[in-house]
Motif scaffolding. Structure first.
Motif, PDB file in Angstrom:
ATOM      1  N   ALA A  22       0.836  -1.206   0.000  1.00 50.27           N
ATOM      2  CA  ALA A  22       0.000   0.000   0.000  1.00 50.27           C
ATOM      3  C   ALA A  22       0.871   1.256   0.000  1.00 50.27           C
ATOM      4  CB  ALA A  22      -0.943  -0.005   1.198  1.00 50.27           C
ATOM      5  N   THR A  23       1.946   1.234   0.775  1.00 52.11           N
ATOM      6  CA  THR A  23       2.870   2.368   0.817  1.00 52.11           C
ATOM      7  C   THR A  23       3.523   2.586  -0.544  1.00 52.11           C
ATOM      8  OG1 THR A  23       3.317   1.984   3.162  1.00 52.11           O
ATOM      9  CG2 THR A  23       4.924   3.297   1.948  1.00 52.11           C
ATOM     10  N   MET A  24       3.943   1.487  -1.178  1.00 48.75           N
ATOM     11  CA  MET A  24       4.557   1.598  -2.507  1.00 48.75           C
ATOM     12  C   MET A  24       3.565   2.157  -3.526  1.00 48.75           C
ATOM     13  SD  MET A  24       7.092  -1.643  -3.044  1.00 48.75           S
ATOM     14  CE  MET A  24       6.454  -2.934  -1.995  1.00 48.75           C
ATOM     15  N   ARG A  25       2.306   1.667  -3.475  1.00 51.01           N
ATOM     16  CA  ARG A  25       1.287   2.180  -4.403  1.00 51.01           C
ATOM     17  C   ARG A  25       1.049   3.662  -4.184  1.00 51.01           C
ATOM     18  NH1 ARG A  25      -1.029  -2.872  -3.970  1.00 51.01           N
ATOM     19  NH2 ARG A  25      -2.213  -2.333  -2.122  1.00 51.01           N
ATOM     20  N   ARG A  26       0.985   4.082  -2.915  1.00 55.03           N
ATOM     21  CA  ARG A  26       0.779   5.491  -2.592  1.00 55.03           C
ATOM     22  C   ARG A  26       1.930   6.338  -3.136  1.00 55.03           C
ATOM     23  NH1 ARG A  26      -0.950   4.181   2.107  1.00 55.03           N
ATOM     24  NH2 ARG A  26       1.012   4.417   3.190  1.00 55.03           N
ATOM     25  N   GLU A  27       3.168   5.861  -2.962  1.00 58.41           N
ATOM     26  CA  GLU A  27       4.327   6.599  -3.456  1.00 58.41           C
ATOM     27  C   GLU A  27       4.291   6.724  -4.978  1.00 58.41           C
ATOM     28  OE1 GLU A  27       7.612   4.398  -1.874  1.00 58.41           O
ATOM     29  OE2 GLU A  27       7.411   5.301   0.125  1.00 58.41           O
ATOM     30  N   ILE A  28       3.895   5.657  -5.665  1.00 59.06           N
ATOM     31  CA  ILE A  28       3.796   5.692  -7.122  1.00 59.06           C
ATOM     32  C   ILE A  28       2.717   6.679  -7.552  1.00 59.06           C
ATOM     33  CG2 ILE A  28       3.106   4.348  -9.148  1.00 59.06           C
ATOM     34  CD1 ILE A  28       4.533   1.946  -7.783  1.00 59.06           C
ATOM     35  N   GLU A  29       1.567   6.648  -6.879  1.00 59.29           N
ATOM     36  CA  GLU A  29       0.486   7.575  -7.211  1.00 59.29           C
ATOM     37  C   GLU A  29       0.904   9.018  -6.972  1.00 59.29           C
ATOM     38  OE1 GLU A  29      -2.884   6.256  -4.957  1.00 59.29           O
ATOM     39  OE2 GLU A  29      -3.151   4.456  -6.198  1.00 59.29           O
ATOM     40  N   GLU A  30       1.621   9.281  -5.870  1.00 59.37           N
ATOM     41  CA  GLU A  30       2.093  10.633  -5.589  1.00 59.37           C
ATOM     42  C   GLU A  30       3.084  11.104  -6.644  1.00 59.37           C
ATOM     43  OE1 GLU A  30       3.647  10.407  -1.623  1.00 59.37           O
ATOM     44  OE2 GLU A  30       1.649  10.258  -0.712  1.00 59.37           O
ATOM     45  N   GLU A  31       3.968  10.196  -7.066  1.00 60.90           N
ATOM     46  CA  GLU A  31       4.928  10.539  -8.111  1.00 60.90           C
ATOM     47  C   GLU A  31       4.210  10.820  -9.430  1.00 60.90           C
ATOM     48  OE1 GLU A  31       8.384   8.197 -10.515  1.00 60.90           O
ATOM     49  OE2 GLU A  31       8.344   7.922  -8.339  1.00 60.90           O
ATOM     50  N   ASP A  32       3.222   9.987  -9.772  1.00 62.93           N
ATOM     51  CA  ASP A  32       2.447  10.209 -10.994  1.00 62.93           C
ATOM     52  C   ASP A  32       1.719  11.545 -10.941  1.00 62.93           C
ATOM     53  OD1 ASP A  32       3.279   7.807 -11.991  1.00 62.93           O
ATOM     54  OD2 ASP A  32       1.365   6.763 -11.690  1.00 62.93           O
ATOM     55  N   GLU A  33       1.125  11.832  -9.792  1.00 60.52           N
ATOM     56  CA  GLU A  33       0.378  13.088  -9.654  1.00 60.52           C
ATOM     57  C   GLU A  33       1.305  14.283  -9.745  1.00 60.52           C
ATOM     58  OE1 GLU A  33      -2.660  14.919  -6.431  1.00 60.52           O
ATOM     59  OE2 GLU A  33      -2.979  12.836  -7.004  1.00 60.52           O
ATOM     60  N   ALA A  34       2.526  14.160  -9.199  1.00 58.09           N
ATOM     61  CA  ALA A  34       3.486  15.254  -9.289  1.00 58.09           C
ATOM     62  C   ALA A  34       3.889  15.495 -10.739  1.00 58.09           C
ATOM     63  CB  ALA A  34       4.714  14.931  -8.440  1.00 58.09           C
ATOM     64  N   LEU A  35       3.990  14.432 -11.527  1.00 58.20           N
ATOM     65  CA  LEU A  35       4.379  14.571 -12.924  1.00 58.20           C
ATOM     66  C   LEU A  35       3.220  14.952 -13.828  1.00 58.20           C
ATOM     67  CD1 LEU A  35       6.714  11.472 -13.256  1.00 58.20           C
ATOM     68  CD2 LEU A  35       7.415  13.856 -13.310  1.00 58.20           C
ATOM     69  N   LEU A  36       2.045  14.356 -13.574  1.00 62.15           N
ATOM     70  CA  LEU A  36       0.912  14.511 -14.488  1.00 62.15           C
ATOM     71  C   LEU A  36      -0.200  15.426 -13.990  1.00 62.15           C
ATOM     72  CD1 LEU A  36       0.580  10.719 -15.331  1.00 62.15           C
ATOM     73  CD2 LEU A  36       1.754  12.463 -16.659  1.00 62.15           C
ATOM     74  N   GLY A  37      -0.131  15.818 -12.732  1.00 57.47           N
ATOM     75  CA  GLY A  37      -1.202  16.611 -12.151  1.00 57.47           C
ATOM     76  C   GLY A  37      -2.277  15.683 -11.581  1.00 57.47           C
ATOM     77  N   PRO A  38      -3.220  16.253 -10.835  1.00 57.40           N
ATOM     78  CA  PRO A  38      -4.238  15.424 -10.210  1.00 57.40           C
ATOM     79  C   PRO A  38      -5.177  14.784 -11.239  1.00 57.40           C
ATOM     80  CG  PRO A  38      -4.750  17.738  -9.899  1.00 57.40           C
ATOM     81  CD  PRO A  38      -3.402  17.666 -10.560  1.00 57.40           C
ATOM     82  N   PRO A  39      -5.708  13.614 -10.904  1.00 55.93           N
ATOM     83  CA  PRO A  39      -6.660  12.982 -11.831  1.00 55.93           C
ATOM     84  C   PRO A  39      -7.931  13.813 -11.915  1.00 55.93           C
ATOM     85  CG  PRO A  39      -6.539  11.733  -9.778  1.00 55.93           C
ATOM     86  CD  PRO A  39      -5.510  12.815  -9.699  1.00 55.93           C
ATOM     87  N   PRO A  40      -8.638  13.759 -13.041  1.00 51.43           N
ATOM     88  CA  PRO A  40      -9.862  14.542 -13.182  1.00 51.43           C
ATOM     89  C   PRO A  40     -10.950  14.034 -12.230  1.00 51.43           C
ATOM     90  CG  PRO A  40      -9.583  13.087 -15.056  1.00 51.43           C
ATOM     91  CD  PRO A  40      -8.343  12.976 -14.218  1.00 51.43           C
ATOM     92  N   GLU A  41     -11.742  14.974 -11.756  1.00 53.43           N
ATOM     93  CA  GLU A  41     -12.871  14.622 -10.882  1.00 53.43           C
ATOM     94  C   GLU A  41     -13.924  13.917 -11.731  1.00 53.43           C
ATOM     95  OE1 GLU A  41     -13.131  15.251  -7.545  1.00 53.43           O
ATOM     96  OE2 GLU A  41     -11.077  16.038  -7.592  1.00 53.43           O
ATOM     97  N   GLY A  42     -14.518  12.910 -11.167  1.00 51.89           N
ATOM     98  CA  GLY A  42     -15.527  12.262 -11.997  1.00 51.89           C
ATOM     99  C   GLY A  42     -16.249  11.256 -11.320  1.00 51.89           C
TER     100      GLY A  42
END
Length: 150
Positions: free
Chosen positions: A130-150
């Motif tokens: 779970a920690t690894m997934r969170r870190e990957i998601e944070e890295e993705d969000e830092a690079l790509l911006g937040p996911p669209p609301e939906g």
């Protein structure tokens, strides 16, 4: 019955062009990007997307760094997609090879995970993942911006 007319963003067409010029078949590109084959071929003809025009680097100069961030799971997923592509194209021998490779890569990934998490309880493993997934998601969000609301 005809297919529904689909409008795709320029970014989708740019990625489709890159995939095609990197070696994927037109049919595979269309499946990947949900494009019509005739529309793809028409655009490729109009804009001159020809693989024969691409400069191929000499064999000793191929840059394999594009695979540096792929782990065994990613490689297994890619082999599985190639398996599906071969099945759809009626290439049974290729499909068998891709399936065997995908299975071997999945086994390697499981063996690696077993070694990596050796001595940890199931709860500790779940927490670590779970920690690894969170870190990957944070890295993705830092690079790509937040996911669209939906």
């Amino acid at each position: 019955m005809t297919d529904v007319y689909r409008i795709r963003a320029a970014r989708t067409w740019a990625q489709a062009r890159a995939d095609y010029l990197s070696g994927l078949s037109a049919e595979a590109v269309c499946r990947r990007h949900d494009l019509g084959l005739s529309a793809f071929r028409r655009r490729a003809r109009k804009y001159g997307w020809r693989r024969s025009d691409q400069v191929e680097p000499p064999p000793d100069e191929i840059d394999l760094n594009l695979y540096a961030d792929m782990d065994m799971d990613d490689l297994a997923r890619t082999a599985r997609l190639r398996f599906a592509e071969a099945i759809e194209s009626g290439r049974a021998t290729d499909a068998r090879r891709w399936r065997r490779l995908a299975d071997e890569l999945r086994r390697e990934a499981r063996d690696f995970d077993a070694d990596f998490f050796r001595g940890l309880s199931k709860d500790e493993i779940a927490s670590c993942q779970a920690t690894m997934r969170r870190e990957i998601e944070e890295e993705d969000e830092a690079l790509l911006g937040p996911p669209p609301e939906g």
